[in-house]
Motif scaffolding. Structure first.
Motif, PDB file in Angstrom:
ATOM      1  N   LYS A 144       0.826  -1.209   0.000  1.00  0.00           N
ATOM      2  CA  LYS A 144       0.000   0.000   0.000  1.00  0.00           C
ATOM      3  C   LYS A 144       0.861   1.260   0.000  1.00  0.00           C
ATOM      4  N   LYS A 145       1.946   1.210   0.738  1.00  0.00           N
ATOM      5  CA  LYS A 145       2.812   2.386   0.815  1.00  0.00           C
ATOM      6  C   LYS A 145       3.609   2.575  -0.465  1.00  0.00           C
ATOM      7  N   LEU A 148       1.410   4.273  -2.927  1.00  0.00           N
ATOM      8  CA  LEU A 148       1.343   5.721  -2.750  1.00  0.00           C
ATOM      9  C   LEU A 148       2.491   6.405  -3.489  1.00  0.00           C
ATOM     10  N   ILE A 317      -4.808   6.649  -6.261  1.00  0.00           N
ATOM     11  CA  ILE A 317      -4.690   5.956  -4.974  1.00  0.00           C
ATOM     12  C   ILE A 317      -5.899   5.080  -4.669  1.00  0.00           C
ATOM     13  N   TYR A 450     -10.333   6.639   3.994  1.00  0.00           N
ATOM     14  CA  TYR A 450      -8.963   6.721   3.482  1.00  0.00           C
ATOM     15  C   TYR A 450      -8.122   7.728   4.265  1.00  0.00           C
ATOM     16  N   GLN A 452      -6.002   7.428   6.737  1.00  0.00           N
ATOM     17  CA  GLN A 452      -4.600   7.077   6.930  1.00  0.00           C
ATOM     18  C   GLN A 452      -3.824   7.151   5.622  1.00  0.00           C
ATOM     19  N   LYS A 453      -4.452   6.740   4.530  1.00  0.00           N
ATOM     20  CA  LYS A 453      -3.766   6.831   3.236  1.00  0.00           C
ATOM     21  C   LYS A 453      -3.446   8.282   2.890  1.00  0.00           C
ATOM     22  N   ASP A 456      -0.581   9.379   5.011  1.00  0.00           N
ATOM     23  CA  ASP A 456       0.667   8.799   4.499  1.00  0.00           C
ATOM     24  C   ASP A 456       1.123   9.518   3.230  1.00  0.00           C
TER      25      ASP A 456
END
Length: 470
Positions: A144-145, A148, A317, A450, A452-453, A456
Protein backbone atom coordinates in the motif's frame (compact mmCIF):
# COMPACT_ATOMS: atom_id res chain seq x y z
CA UNK A 1 2.32 10.86 -19.05
CA UNK A 2 4.86 8.90 -17.05
CA UNK A 3 4.25 5.13 -17.19
CA UNK A 4 6.87 3.26 -15.20
CA UNK A 5 7.40 3.76 -11.49
CA UNK A 6 11.00 3.08 -10.47
CA UNK A 7 11.75 2.07 -6.89
CA UNK A 8 15.36 1.74 -5.78
CA UNK A 9 15.75 -1.17 -3.33
CA UNK A 10 18.40 -1.21 -0.60
CA UNK A 11 19.00 -4.02 1.89
CA UNK A 12 21.27 -3.15 4.80
CA UNK A 13 21.40 -6.70 6.19
CA UNK A 14 20.49 -10.29 5.33
CA UNK A 15 18.89 -13.04 7.38
CA UNK A 16 19.03 -13.21 11.17
CA UNK A 17 21.14 -10.76 13.13
CA UNK A 18 24.40 -12.14 14.51
CA UNK A 19 23.13 -12.59 18.06
CA UNK A 20 20.62 -15.26 16.98
CA UNK A 21 23.09 -17.86 15.73
CA UNK A 22 21.49 -20.50 17.94
CA UNK A 23 18.05 -20.30 16.26
CA UNK A 24 18.89 -22.31 13.10
CA UNK A 25 20.57 -24.93 15.28
CA UNK A 26 17.42 -25.54 17.31
CA UNK A 27 15.01 -24.96 14.41
CA UNK A 28 16.72 -26.20 11.25
CA UNK A 29 13.34 -26.82 9.60
CA UNK A 30 12.30 -23.13 9.80
CA UNK A 31 12.88 -20.98 6.75
CA UNK A 32 14.96 -17.85 7.22
CA UNK A 33 13.91 -15.46 4.50
CA UNK A 34 16.56 -14.30 2.08
CA UNK A 35 16.50 -10.83 0.59
CA UNK A 36 15.80 -12.39 -2.79
CA UNK A 37 12.68 -14.09 -1.37
CA UNK A 38 11.37 -10.86 0.10
CA UNK A 39 11.90 -8.88 -3.07
CA UNK A 40 10.24 -11.55 -5.20
CA UNK A 41 7.16 -11.49 -2.97
CA UNK A 42 6.88 -7.74 -3.40
CA UNK A 43 7.48 -7.92 -7.14
CA UNK A 44 4.61 -10.38 -7.40
CA UNK A 45 2.32 -7.93 -5.63
CA UNK A 46 3.57 -4.82 -7.44
CA UNK A 47 3.92 -6.00 -11.03
CA UNK A 48 3.58 -2.49 -12.44
CA UNK A 49 6.52 -1.18 -10.39
CA UNK A 50 10.08 -1.52 -11.63
CA UNK A 51 12.43 -2.41 -8.78
CA UNK A 52 16.09 -1.53 -9.30
CA UNK A 53 19.09 -2.02 -7.05
CA UNK A 54 20.54 -5.18 -5.48
CA UNK A 55 19.58 -7.74 -2.86
CA UNK A 56 23.15 -7.97 -1.59
CA UNK A 57 23.46 -6.02 1.68
CA UNK A 58 25.19 -2.65 1.31
CA UNK A 59 27.99 -2.29 3.86
CA UNK A 60 31.35 -0.53 4.19
CA UNK A 61 32.59 1.12 1.01
CA UNK A 62 29.70 -0.42 -0.89
CA UNK A 63 27.31 1.47 1.39
CA UNK A 64 28.78 4.88 0.57
CA UNK A 65 28.82 4.07 -3.13
CA UNK A 66 25.18 2.89 -3.09
CA UNK A 67 23.92 6.01 -1.32
CA UNK A 68 25.84 8.31 -3.65
CA UNK A 69 24.55 6.35 -6.64
CA UNK A 70 20.92 6.77 -5.52
CA UNK A 71 21.31 10.50 -4.93
CA UNK A 72 22.93 10.93 -8.35
CA UNK A 73 19.93 9.18 -9.92
CA UNK A 74 17.28 11.03 -7.92
CA UNK A 75 15.75 12.63 -11.01
CA UNK A 76 15.21 9.21 -12.59
CA UNK A 77 13.82 7.28 -9.63
CA UNK A 78 10.45 7.74 -7.93
CA UNK A 79 11.08 6.27 -4.52
CA UNK A 80 13.26 4.12 -2.29
CA UNK A 81 12.47 0.86 -0.51
CA UNK A 82 15.02 0.67 2.28
CA UNK A 83 15.30 -2.39 4.54
CA UNK A 84 16.83 -0.98 7.69
CA UNK A 85 17.47 2.58 8.86
CA UNK A 86 18.00 4.94 5.91
CA UNK A 87 20.89 7.35 6.51
CA UNK A 88 20.27 11.07 6.98
CA UNK A 89 22.02 11.88 3.72
CA UNK A 90 19.49 9.79 1.82
CA UNK A 91 16.53 11.19 3.74
CA UNK A 92 17.63 14.77 3.07
CA UNK A 93 17.72 14.05 -0.68
CA UNK A 94 13.92 14.44 -0.57
CA UNK A 95 13.06 11.18 -2.37
CA UNK A 96 9.97 9.41 -0.98
CA UNK A 97 11.14 6.47 1.15
CA UNK A 98 9.41 3.37 2.49
CA UNK A 99 11.67 2.15 5.30
CA UNK A 100 11.10 -1.45 6.42
CA UNK A 101 12.47 -2.69 9.73
CA UNK A 102 13.71 -6.28 9.21
CA UNK A 103 12.51 -7.78 12.49
CA UNK A 104 15.01 -10.31 13.91
CA UNK A 105 17.50 -9.14 11.31
CA UNK A 106 18.60 -5.96 13.12
CA UNK A 107 18.17 -4.17 16.42
CA UNK A 108 15.44 -1.52 16.28
CA UNK A 109 17.04 1.59 17.87
CA UNK A 110 17.43 4.49 15.37
CA UNK A 111 14.59 3.11 13.24
CA UNK A 112 11.57 5.42 12.86
CA UNK A 113 13.36 8.69 13.71
CA UNK A 114 11.74 10.43 10.76
CA UNK A 115 9.33 13.05 12.07
CA UNK A 116 8.74 15.68 9.42
CA UNK A 117 10.56 13.68 6.73
CA UNK A 118 9.29 12.01 3.55
CA UNK A 119 9.54 8.53 5.08
CA UNK A 120 6.87 5.90 5.73
CA UNK A 121 7.69 2.86 7.84
CA UNK A 122 6.71 -0.78 8.02
CA UNK A 123 7.94 -3.98 9.68
CA UNK A 124 8.71 -7.33 8.05
CA UNK A 125 10.37 -10.18 9.95
CA UNK A 126 13.02 -12.36 8.33
CA UNK A 127 11.10 -15.31 9.81
CA UNK A 128 7.51 -16.06 8.87
CA UNK A 129 4.94 -15.16 11.51
CA UNK A 130 3.38 -18.23 13.07
CA UNK A 131 0.11 -16.97 11.63
CA UNK A 132 0.83 -16.60 7.91
CA UNK A 133 -2.12 -14.21 7.59
CA UNK A 134 -0.21 -11.76 9.78
CA UNK A 135 2.82 -12.01 7.50
CA UNK A 136 0.56 -11.41 4.51
CA UNK A 137 -0.82 -8.27 6.19
CA UNK A 138 2.73 -7.02 6.63
CA UNK A 139 3.30 -7.40 2.90
CA UNK A 140 -0.03 -5.67 2.29
CA UNK A 141 1.16 -2.72 4.34
CA UNK A 142 4.38 -2.37 2.34
CA UNK A 143 2.49 -2.75 -0.93
CA UNK A 144 0.00 0.00 0.00
CA UNK A 145 2.81 2.39 0.82
CA UNK A 146 4.66 1.60 -2.39
CA UNK A 147 1.43 2.24 -4.29
CA UNK A 148 1.34 5.72 -2.75
CA UNK A 149 4.82 6.34 -4.15
CA UNK A 150 3.50 5.06 -7.46
CA UNK A 151 0.55 7.48 -7.34
CA UNK A 152 2.93 10.39 -6.84
CA UNK A 153 5.08 9.19 -9.72
CA UNK A 154 2.07 9.06 -12.04
CA UNK A 155 1.59 12.77 -11.54
CA UNK A 156 4.96 13.34 -13.24
CA UNK A 157 4.40 14.22 -16.83
CA UNK A 158 0.64 14.64 -16.40
CA UNK A 159 -0.59 17.38 -18.72
CA UNK A 160 -3.76 19.17 -17.66
CA UNK A 161 -5.72 21.20 -20.18
CA UNK A 162 -6.95 24.42 -18.57
CA UNK A 163 -9.61 26.29 -20.58
CA UNK A 164 -9.78 29.86 -19.30
CA UNK A 165 -9.52 33.49 -20.32
CA UNK A 166 -7.89 34.29 -16.96
CA UNK A 167 -4.65 32.34 -17.13
CA UNK A 168 -3.26 30.40 -15.43
CA UNK A 169 -5.59 29.33 -12.63
CA UNK A 170 -8.91 30.67 -13.87
CA UNK A 171 -11.78 32.63 -12.33
CA UNK A 172 -13.31 30.60 -9.48
CA UNK A 173 -10.27 29.76 -7.35
CA UNK A 174 -8.04 31.14 -6.01
CA UNK A 175 -10.56 33.42 -4.34
CA UNK A 176 -9.72 36.99 -3.34
CA UNK A 177 -9.00 35.95 0.24
CA UNK A 178 -6.72 33.12 -0.92
CA UNK A 179 -4.37 35.26 -3.04
CA UNK A 180 -3.50 37.55 -0.10
CA UNK A 181 -3.70 40.64 -2.31
CA UNK A 182 -1.23 39.49 -4.98
CA UNK A 183 -2.48 37.02 -7.57
CA UNK A 184 0.74 37.11 -9.60
CA UNK A 185 2.80 36.09 -6.57
CA UNK A 186 0.24 33.44 -5.61
CA UNK A 187 0.33 31.85 -9.06
CA UNK A 188 4.12 31.93 -9.19
CA UNK A 189 4.42 30.05 -5.90
CA UNK A 190 1.56 27.73 -6.82
CA UNK A 191 3.04 26.71 -10.17
CA UNK A 192 6.50 26.29 -8.66
CA UNK A 193 5.12 23.96 -5.99
CA UNK A 194 3.13 22.00 -8.57
CA UNK A 195 6.20 21.48 -10.75
CA UNK A 196 8.57 20.71 -7.89
CA UNK A 197 6.32 18.28 -6.02
CA UNK A 198 4.42 16.53 -8.79
CA UNK A 199 5.98 17.54 -12.10
CA UNK A 200 2.49 18.24 -13.44
CA UNK A 201 2.12 20.69 -16.33
CA UNK A 202 -0.81 23.03 -16.98
CA UNK A 203 -1.58 23.64 -20.67
CA UNK A 204 -3.69 26.81 -20.91
CA UNK A 205 -5.91 27.67 -23.87
CA UNK A 206 -8.58 30.40 -24.28
CA UNK A 207 -12.28 29.63 -24.23
CA UNK A 208 -12.63 30.57 -27.89
CA UNK A 209 -10.86 27.34 -28.83
CA UNK A 210 -13.42 25.29 -26.92
CA UNK A 211 -16.29 27.37 -28.31
CA UNK A 212 -15.16 26.93 -31.90
CA UNK A 213 -14.38 23.23 -31.47
CA UNK A 214 -17.85 22.67 -30.04
CA UNK A 215 -19.46 24.37 -33.02
CA UNK A 216 -17.56 22.07 -35.37
CA UNK A 217 -19.18 18.96 -33.90
CA UNK A 218 -21.97 17.65 -36.12
CA UNK A 219 -25.39 16.80 -34.72
CA UNK A 220 -25.17 13.13 -35.68
CA UNK A 221 -21.89 12.78 -33.76
CA UNK A 222 -23.33 14.49 -30.69
CA UNK A 223 -26.51 12.39 -30.79
CA UNK A 224 -24.53 9.19 -30.32
CA UNK A 225 -23.47 10.57 -26.94
CA UNK A 226 -26.71 12.30 -25.93
CA UNK A 227 -28.85 9.27 -26.79
CA UNK A 228 -26.61 7.08 -24.64
CA UNK A 229 -26.99 9.48 -21.70
CA UNK A 230 -30.76 9.57 -22.12
CA UNK A 231 -31.01 5.80 -22.42
CA UNK A 232 -29.00 5.21 -19.24
CA UNK A 233 -30.72 7.96 -17.21
CA UNK A 234 -33.54 7.30 -14.78
CA UNK A 235 -35.36 10.31 -16.19
CA UNK A 236 -35.22 13.87 -17.56
CA UNK A 237 -36.45 16.93 -15.64
CA UNK A 238 -36.36 20.59 -16.64
CA UNK A 239 -34.44 20.01 -19.86
CA UNK A 240 -34.92 18.31 -23.22
CA UNK A 241 -33.12 16.37 -25.94
CA UNK A 242 -32.06 19.57 -27.72
CA UNK A 243 -30.26 20.86 -24.62
CA UNK A 244 -28.74 17.48 -23.84
CA UNK A 245 -27.35 17.42 -27.39
CA UNK A 246 -25.63 20.77 -26.75
CA UNK A 247 -23.80 19.32 -23.75
CA UNK A 248 -22.91 16.22 -25.76
CA UNK A 249 -21.25 18.37 -28.40
CA UNK A 250 -19.36 20.17 -25.67
CA UNK A 251 -18.20 16.80 -24.33
CA UNK A 252 -16.82 15.81 -27.73
CA UNK A 253 -15.13 19.20 -28.10
CA UNK A 254 -13.44 18.76 -24.72
CA UNK A 255 -12.37 15.27 -25.73
CA UNK A 256 -10.99 16.47 -29.06
CA UNK A 257 -8.96 19.25 -27.45
CA UNK A 258 -7.51 16.88 -24.89
CA UNK A 259 -6.31 14.75 -27.77
CA UNK A 260 -4.97 17.74 -29.68
CA UNK A 261 -2.88 18.91 -26.72
CA UNK A 262 -2.01 15.43 -25.46
CA UNK A 263 -3.58 15.98 -22.03
CA UNK A 264 -4.72 13.40 -19.50
CA UNK A 265 -7.07 15.69 -17.54
CA UNK A 266 -9.09 18.82 -18.23
CA UNK A 267 -10.70 21.72 -16.40
CA UNK A 268 -12.93 24.41 -17.88
CA UNK A 269 -14.51 27.55 -16.44
CA UNK A 270 -18.08 26.25 -16.73
CA UNK A 271 -21.48 27.15 -15.34
CA UNK A 272 -21.81 30.92 -14.66
CA UNK A 273 -18.78 31.88 -16.77
CA UNK A 274 -20.04 29.70 -19.64
CA UNK A 275 -23.46 31.35 -19.42
CA UNK A 276 -21.92 34.82 -19.81
CA UNK A 277 -19.33 33.99 -22.45
CA UNK A 278 -19.07 36.96 -24.84
CA UNK A 279 -18.98 34.91 -28.07
CA UNK A 280 -22.13 33.05 -27.18
CA UNK A 281 -23.47 30.76 -24.47
CA UNK A 282 -21.42 27.63 -23.78
CA UNK A 283 -23.78 24.93 -22.45
CA UNK A 284 -23.44 23.18 -19.14
CA UNK A 285 -20.43 20.88 -18.76
CA UNK A 286 -22.17 18.97 -15.93
CA UNK A 287 -22.91 15.96 -18.11
CA UNK A 288 -19.56 16.03 -19.95
CA UNK A 289 -17.58 16.15 -16.69
CA UNK A 290 -19.71 13.36 -15.24
CA UNK A 291 -18.98 11.15 -18.24
CA UNK A 292 -15.26 11.85 -18.08
CA UNK A 293 -15.23 11.01 -14.36
CA UNK A 294 -17.07 7.77 -15.00
CA UNK A 295 -14.49 6.86 -17.63
CA UNK A 296 -11.64 7.50 -15.19
CA UNK A 297 -10.64 10.93 -16.49
CA UNK A 298 -10.57 13.94 -14.20
CA UNK A 299 -12.54 16.82 -15.75
CA UNK A 300 -13.09 19.28 -12.93
CA UNK A 301 -15.29 22.26 -13.71
CA UNK A 302 -14.69 25.90 -12.77
CA UNK A 303 -10.90 25.67 -13.26
CA UNK A 304 -10.55 24.35 -9.71
CA UNK A 305 -6.95 23.17 -9.97
CA UNK A 306 -6.57 22.21 -6.29
CA UNK A 307 -9.70 20.08 -6.59
CA UNK A 308 -8.41 18.57 -9.83
CA UNK A 309 -5.08 17.61 -8.22
CA UNK A 310 -7.00 16.13 -5.27
CA UNK A 311 -9.22 14.13 -7.63
CA UNK A 312 -6.29 12.97 -9.77
CA UNK A 313 -4.46 11.68 -6.70
CA UNK A 314 -7.68 10.01 -5.59
CA UNK A 315 -7.97 8.31 -8.95
CA UNK A 316 -4.43 6.93 -8.66
CA UNK A 317 -4.69 5.96 -4.97
CA UNK A 318 -8.33 4.96 -4.53
CA UNK A 319 -9.46 4.26 -8.07
CA UNK A 320 -12.16 6.96 -8.03
CA UNK A 321 -12.22 10.61 -9.08
CA UNK A 322 -14.45 11.36 -6.10
CA UNK A 323 -17.25 13.95 -5.93
CA UNK A 324 -16.04 17.55 -5.98
CA UNK A 325 -18.30 20.37 -4.94
CA UNK A 326 -19.06 23.51 -2.98
CA UNK A 327 -18.73 23.05 0.77
CA UNK A 328 -21.22 23.91 3.53
CA UNK A 329 -21.09 23.12 7.26
CA UNK A 330 -24.16 23.06 9.53
CA UNK A 331 -23.19 22.60 13.21
CA UNK A 332 -26.83 22.48 14.37
CA UNK A 333 -27.53 19.22 12.52
CA UNK A 334 -23.87 18.12 12.71
CA UNK A 335 -23.79 17.77 8.94
CA UNK A 336 -21.46 18.96 6.20
CA UNK A 337 -22.75 19.25 2.64
CA UNK A 338 -20.98 18.98 -0.71
CA UNK A 339 -22.88 19.99 -3.81
CA UNK A 340 -22.28 20.42 -7.54
CA UNK A 341 -23.96 19.76 -10.88
CA UNK A 342 -21.55 17.04 -11.97
CA UNK A 343 -20.65 13.70 -10.43
CA UNK A 344 -19.32 10.30 -11.55
CA UNK A 345 -22.01 7.72 -12.22
CA UNK A 346 -19.71 5.22 -10.50
CA UNK A 347 -18.68 6.94 -7.25
CA UNK A 348 -16.89 3.81 -6.02
CA UNK A 349 -14.63 3.91 -9.07
CA UNK A 350 -15.54 0.41 -10.23
CA UNK A 351 -18.27 -1.15 -12.39
CA UNK A 352 -21.08 -0.28 -9.95
CA UNK A 353 -23.17 2.54 -11.40
CA UNK A 354 -25.91 4.44 -9.62
CA UNK A 355 -29.10 6.11 -10.91
CA UNK A 356 -29.03 9.64 -12.27
CA UNK A 357 -31.54 12.14 -13.62
CA UNK A 358 -30.66 14.57 -16.40
CA UNK A 359 -31.64 18.10 -15.41
CA UNK A 360 -31.21 21.77 -16.26
CA UNK A 361 -28.76 23.92 -14.33
CA UNK A 362 -30.43 25.70 -11.38
CA UNK A 363 -29.23 29.10 -12.67
CA UNK A 364 -31.07 28.56 -15.99
CA UNK A 365 -34.75 28.51 -16.88
CA UNK A 366 -36.03 25.10 -17.90
CA UNK A 367 -35.02 23.86 -21.35
CA UNK A 368 -32.08 26.22 -21.65
CA UNK A 369 -28.32 26.17 -20.99
CA UNK A 370 -27.51 22.55 -21.76
CA UNK A 371 -27.87 19.77 -19.19
CA UNK A 372 -26.36 18.56 -15.94
CA UNK A 373 -27.00 15.65 -13.58
CA UNK A 374 -28.68 14.80 -10.32
CA UNK A 375 -26.86 11.68 -9.15
CA UNK A 376 -28.47 9.66 -6.35
CA UNK A 377 -25.42 9.14 -4.20
CA UNK A 378 -25.53 6.25 -1.69
CA UNK A 379 -26.31 6.98 1.96
CA UNK A 380 -25.29 5.23 5.20
CA UNK A 381 -21.71 4.88 3.99
CA UNK A 382 -18.40 6.27 5.24
CA UNK A 383 -16.76 8.94 3.11
CA UNK A 384 -13.44 10.75 3.31
CA UNK A 385 -13.48 14.46 2.51
CA UNK A 386 -10.18 15.80 1.15
CA UNK A 387 -8.70 18.98 -0.30
CA UNK A 388 -5.13 19.77 -1.20
CA UNK A 389 -3.60 23.24 -1.15
CA UNK A 390 -0.67 23.44 -3.53
CA UNK A 391 0.06 27.01 -2.43
CA UNK A 392 0.19 26.31 1.32
CA UNK A 393 1.46 22.71 0.98
CA UNK A 394 -1.33 21.36 3.15
CA UNK A 395 -3.97 18.61 2.92
CA UNK A 396 -7.32 18.78 4.69
CA UNK A 397 -8.95 15.47 5.61
CA UNK A 398 -12.08 14.49 7.54
CA UNK A 399 -14.48 11.58 7.59
CA UNK A 400 -18.19 11.05 8.15
CA UNK A 401 -21.20 8.98 7.17
CA UNK A 402 -23.56 9.92 4.36
CA UNK A 403 -27.17 10.59 5.33
CA UNK A 404 -30.39 11.41 3.51
CA UNK A 405 -30.68 15.06 2.52
CA UNK A 406 -34.45 14.64 2.16
CA UNK A 407 -34.60 14.00 5.91
CA UNK A 408 -32.97 17.39 6.46
CA UNK A 409 -34.79 19.64 3.96
CA UNK A 410 -37.89 19.13 1.87
CA UNK A 411 -37.23 19.46 -1.85
CA UNK A 412 -33.56 18.61 -1.26
CA UNK A 413 -32.91 17.85 -4.94
CA UNK A 414 -34.20 21.26 -6.03
CA UNK A 415 -32.04 23.36 -3.71
CA UNK A 416 -29.04 24.86 -5.49
CA UNK A 417 -26.66 22.19 -6.86
CA UNK A 418 -28.39 19.27 -8.55
CA UNK A 419 -26.19 16.63 -6.87
CA UNK A 420 -25.63 16.96 -3.14
CA UNK A 421 -24.09 14.81 -0.45
CA UNK A 422 -25.01 15.24 3.22
CA UNK A 423 -22.40 13.90 5.63
CA UNK A 424 -22.94 13.28 9.35
CA UNK A 425 -19.70 14.34 10.98
CA UNK A 426 -18.19 16.46 13.73
CA UNK A 427 -19.50 19.63 12.12
CA UNK A 428 -18.80 21.79 15.18
CA UNK A 429 -15.10 20.95 15.02
CA UNK A 430 -15.11 21.43 11.25
CA UNK A 431 -16.62 24.89 11.58
CA UNK A 432 -14.25 25.85 14.40
CA UNK A 433 -11.21 24.84 12.36
CA UNK A 434 -12.48 25.93 8.96
CA UNK A 435 -9.82 27.56 6.77
CA UNK A 436 -11.32 29.00 3.60
CA UNK A 437 -8.13 30.98 3.03
CA UNK A 438 -6.06 27.83 2.56
CA UNK A 439 -8.53 25.42 0.98
CA UNK A 440 -11.05 27.58 -0.85
CA UNK A 441 -14.77 26.88 -1.27
CA UNK A 442 -14.68 23.29 -2.51
CA UNK A 443 -13.96 19.80 -1.16
CA UNK A 444 -13.77 16.30 -2.67
CA UNK A 445 -15.59 13.31 -1.13
CA UNK A 446 -14.40 9.73 -1.69
CA UNK A 447 -16.48 6.71 -0.65
CA UNK A 448 -14.56 4.76 1.98
CA UNK A 449 -12.28 5.56 4.92
CA UNK A 450 -8.96 6.72 3.48
CA UNK A 451 -7.82 9.02 6.28
CA UNK A 452 -4.60 7.08 6.93
CA UNK A 453 -3.77 6.83 3.24
CA UNK A 454 -4.16 10.59 2.88
CA UNK A 455 -1.95 11.16 5.93
CA UNK A 456 0.67 8.80 4.50
CA UNK A 457 0.49 10.58 1.14
CA UNK A 458 1.02 13.92 2.85
CA UNK A 459 4.12 12.59 4.60
CA UNK A 460 5.63 11.37 1.34
CA UNK A 461 5.20 14.76 -0.36
CA UNK A 462 6.11 16.84 2.69
CA UNK A 463 2.65 18.39 3.23
CA UNK A 464 1.04 19.32 6.53
CA UNK A 465 -2.07 17.29 7.40
CA UNK A 466 -4.98 19.28 8.74
CA UNK A 467 -7.61 17.04 10.37
CA UNK A 468 -10.46 19.45 10.70
CA UNK A 469 -12.95 17.10 12.37
CA UNK A 470 -10.77 16.24 15.40
Amino acid sequence: MKKNTKIYVVFSSSGLQGEIKIYPVYHPEKEILKNENILEMLKERCKDIEFIGETEPVKGEKFNYAIANIINQKENIDGILYFGTPPDKLIKAGIPIVAVYPLWGQWMPTFNFYKGEKVLTSILPVLYDKNRDVFSKRLDDIEKKLKLVQAISKMKGLRVLVVTDIPVLGEYEPTSFQIEGNREKYEKIYLSNLKQIFGTELIVIPQIELFEEMNKVKDNEGKKVSEKWIKEAEGIKGTNEKEILKSAKLYLAMKNLMGKYNCGAITTEGYTVFAKYEKGVIPSQGLPSSQFYTDGIVATSETLIDSLITQQLGLYIIGSTGFNGDYIIDPITDVSIIGHCECPFNPYGDERKIPYIIRNLPLWEENKGGACVQVKLPINEVVTVVKISMYKKKISVSTGKTVSGEELFEGWDDILCRTKLAIKTNAKALLKNLDWKTFGNHRVAFYGDYRQKIKDLAKLIGFEVVEKDL
